[in-house]
Every structure is written in structure tokens, then in C-alpha cells.
Write a protein that holds these residues in place. Sequence first.
Motif, mmCIF file in Angstrom:
data_model
loop_
_atom_site.group_PDB
_atom_site.id
_atom_site.type_symbol
_atom_site.label_atom_id
_atom_site.label_comp_id
_atom_site.label_asym_id
_atom_site.label_seq_id
_atom_site.Cartn_x
_atom_site.Cartn_y
_atom_site.Cartn_z
ATOM 1 N N LYS A 225 0.835 -1.222 -0.042
ATOM 2 C CA LYS A 225 -0.044 -0.047 0.137
ATOM 3 C C LYS A 225 0.789 1.125 -0.052
ATOM 4 O O LYS A 225 0.568 2.298 -0.508
ATOM 5 N N LEU A 226 2.006 1.077 0.654
ATOM 6 C CA LEU A 226 2.922 2.230 0.684
ATOM 7 C C LEU A 226 4.068 2.642 -0.437
ATOM 8 O O LEU A 226 4.150 3.525 -0.741
ATOM 9 N N ARG A 227 3.957 1.492 -1.158
ATOM 10 C CA ARG A 227 4.840 1.605 -2.771
ATOM 11 C C ARG A 227 4.453 2.714 -3.291
ATOM 12 O O ARG A 227 5.620 3.377 -3.939
ATOM 13 N N PRO A 228 3.718 2.880 -3.669
ATOM 14 C CA PRO A 228 3.332 4.094 -4.755
ATOM 15 C C PRO A 228 3.688 5.384 -4.103
ATOM 16 O O PRO A 228 3.947 6.239 -4.472
ATOM 17 N N LYS A 229 3.358 5.368 -2.716
ATOM 18 C CA LYS A 229 3.394 6.847 -1.884
ATOM 19 C C LYS A 229 5.070 6.843 -1.978
ATOM 20 O O LYS A 229 5.706 8.089 -1.982
ATOM 21 N N ILE A 230 5.847 5.824 -1.683
ATOM 22 C CA ILE A 230 7.410 5.960 -1.455
ATOM 23 C C ILE A 230 7.816 6.307 -3.014
ATOM 24 O O ILE A 230 8.689 7.342 -3.076
ATOM 25 N N LEU A 231 7.521 5.688 -3.911
ATOM 26 C CA LEU A 231 8.154 6.177 -5.329
ATOM 27 C C LEU A 231 7.463 7.501 -5.812
ATOM 28 O O LEU A 231 8.336 8.235 -6.227
ATOM 29 N N LYS A 232 6.407 8.130 -4.979
ATOM 30 C CA LYS A 232 6.019 9.532 -5.610
ATOM 31 C C LYS A 232 6.750 10.564 -4.628
ATOM 32 O O LYS A 232 7.018 11.456 -5.151
ATOM 33 N N GLU A 233 6.747 10.320 -3.401
ATOM 34 C CA GLU A 233 7.023 11.281 -2.306
ATOM 35 C C GLU A 233 8.467 11.420 -2.040
ATOM 36 O O GLU A 233 9.144 12.323 -1.922
ATOM 37 N N MET A 234 9.174 10.148 -1.880
ATOM 38 C CA MET A 234 10.753 10.004 -1.450
ATOM 39 C C MET A 234 11.672 10.535 -2.616
ATOM 40 O O MET A 234 11.206 10.282 -3.758
ATOM 41 N N LYS A 235 12.596 11.160 -2.363
ATOM 42 C CA LYS A 235 13.595 11.551 -3.387
ATOM 43 C C LYS A 235 14.421 10.545 -3.900
ATOM 44 O O LYS A 235 14.592 9.574 -3.355
ATOM 45 N N PRO A 236 14.717 10.573 -5.176
ATOM 46 C CA PRO A 236 15.383 9.649 -5.784
ATOM 47 C C PRO A 236 16.688 9.650 -5.177
ATOM 48 O O PRO A 236 17.427 10.526 -4.656
ATOM 49 N N GLY A 237 17.360 8.236 -4.986
ATOM 50 C CA GLY A 237 18.356 7.874 -4.249
ATOM 51 C C GLY A 237 18.099 8.004 -2.662
ATOM 52 O O GLY A 237 18.986 7.269 -1.905
ATOM 53 N N ALA A 238 17.021 8.029 -2.116
ATOM 54 C CA ALA A 238 16.622 7.810 -0.700
ATOM 55 C C ALA A 238 16.714 6.495 -0.466
ATOM 56 O O ALA A 238 16.169 5.800 -1.494
ATOM 57 N N ARG A 239 16.664 5.848 0.712
ATOM 58 C CA ARG A 239 16.698 4.523 0.851
ATOM 59 C C ARG A 239 15.806 4.016 1.837
ATOM 60 O O ARG A 239 15.370 4.881 2.878
ATOM 61 N N VAL A 240 15.103 2.753 1.449
ATOM 62 C CA VAL A 240 13.976 2.336 2.096
ATOM 63 C C VAL A 240 14.630 0.877 2.902
ATOM 64 O O VAL A 240 14.963 0.083 1.942
ATOM 65 N N VAL A 241 14.656 0.768 3.987
ATOM 66 C CA VAL A 241 14.951 -0.589 4.604
ATOM 67 C C VAL A 241 13.944 -1.257 5.392
ATOM 68 O O VAL A 241 13.159 -0.678 6.199
ATOM 69 N N SER A 242 13.578 -2.563 4.954
ATOM 70 C CA SER A 242 12.429 -3.368 5.754
ATOM 71 C C SER A 242 12.820 -4.458 6.360
ATOM 72 O O SER A 242 13.785 -5.254 5.951
ATOM 73 N N HIS A 243 12.542 -4.614 7.564
ATOM 74 C CA HIS A 243 12.752 -5.844 8.313
ATOM 75 C C HIS A 243 11.851 -6.749 8.242
ATOM 76 O O HIS A 243 10.153 -6.661 8.081
#
Length: 241
Positions: free
Chosen positions: A115-133
Motif C-alpha cells: 500500500k505504501l509503495r506508490p507513496k514511497i515512489l511518488k514522495e521520496m527523493k531519488p536516491g533515498a533508501r528504504v530498509v524493511s525488516h
Amino acid sequence: MPALAQKKPKLDVVYVPTPQALVDRMLELGGVKASDYVIDLGCGDGRMIVTAASRYGARGYGVDIDPERIAEANANAKSAGVADKVRFKVANLFGESLAKADVMTMYLLTEINLKLRPKILKEMKPGARVVSHAFAMGEWEPDTHEVVAGKDVYLWYVPAAVQGAWTFQGEQDMKVQLTQQYQVVAGKGAVDGRPATISGKLQGTDLMLNVEVDGKRQELRGRVEGKTIKGIGGNWQARLS
Ligand SMILES: C[S@@+](CC[C@H](N)C(=O)[O-])C[C@H]1O[C@@H](n2cnc3c(N)ncnc32)[C@H](O)[C@@H]1O
């Protein structure tokens, strides 16, 4: 029930804290540094953000829907001496802007990550990192996957947007039409009037392209800066038309 008893919030994910060894590795994988702003969605007792601030000097923000967790997070920040670097808020994670994050950490569920994936791709800066446990993000393949103390840890770089028609000039004179599926790039074009097939990959804003002309392959590396790609190790530039 006592009249003043607080109503328990409805959780989308139950509270299970990430073991400290994993917290340490996740922040390391995310390349957290002092200038970074780190967000933890569903922050629990704040350990991810408190560690980012105390170990790396980063600033951070955590939200959790459970006020009990936020009280713990604030107490932990205070005892670690980083209360001035971090902020915790009682909030629903789906309502938070991700635009400021250099690094975002999550220990949620696959369906929530999706559910968060489109929001991550739209809002986060290119080059920002996402780390998931523990939980991945469907067809958006991680850039790195590790098993740490028996647990899956995933890392993604938010890819720059490169879909479209590009004109390369300098050492490289070519016109290409690129398509993009997350970090995977493909395309067709022409180099000096000869047909070219392109495959490539993004790691945030770093772009690697394989250009094949007449059965010969050439590798190009560049950095995406909005509507421009600047060659790395070569004197060329590309512009999006
Ligand atoms: C698995 S725990 C992870 C805690 C912390 N991030 C960690 O790694 O130690 C998930 C957290 O998400 C919180 N949570 C569940 N649903 C939420 C929602 N809709 N908005 C914000 N937080 C939520 C829970 O209260 C819980 O603290």
C-alpha cells in the motif's frame, strides 16, 4: 472498566520490536549519516530513530498509532540524550509525508508495504533508501537482501525517473527511448543512425546502461539530475525531450 480507561487504538500491525542487532545492521545498510533525516513508520519504542541519532548523529521522526509506544519512544530518546534530534508523534502511518526522508525504516507487513509503495515512489527523493525488516515490496525487487540473525532485511534505493526520449551528446551521440519498471531500464534507439538496444539499471540516481549496436556492447555510467544525465568517466550528457 474504569471510566477514564483509554480506548486501545486499532493496530494494523501488532507490536514486536526489532532486535537491536538488526536495528544496527538496518541502519548500516541504509547508509545512515549525520546529515540524514530518518523516518520509522510504526516506530514502536523508537529504537530505530534513537539509534540513528545516538550512533550516527542523524535527525529522525517516528510515528506510531499507539500512545503507549510514543511515550516509551520519548522516554528512550531522553535517556539516550538525543531528545533534541528526534521527534515522535501519535499518528496513523498512512497519513505521513515521506518527502523529507533520506532513509525510511519499516517493520510492518507485506500488504502494508504494498500500500505504501506508490507513496514511497511518488514522495521520496531519488536516491533515498528504504530498509524493511522481514517484509518485501512485491514486484519492486530489493537492491539488497540479507539474512541477519535468521531474519530477512531488504534495502531499496528510490529510483530516479528516466522513462522517456533522451538525446545524448558529447562522446555519445544517440537518441533513445527508455522505459522503466522500478529500477530496471530498457529501451531502443539509434547511434549514428544504426539501431541500438538498451538494457540498464538504476541505483537511486546512478544509472548504468548497456548499449548494444551491431552485436557490440558498450557500458555507460551516468548520474540522473532531473531532466539531465551526466556521464561518469566519460564526457557526455543526455537531455530528456
Ligand atoms: C512490528 S512493530 C515495529 C516497531 C519498530 N518499528 C521496530 O522495528 O522495533 C509495528 C508497530 O506499528 C504500529 N502500528 C500499527 N498500525 C499502525 C498504524 N496504522 N499507524 C502507525 N503505527 C501503527 C504498532 O503499534 C507497532 O508499534
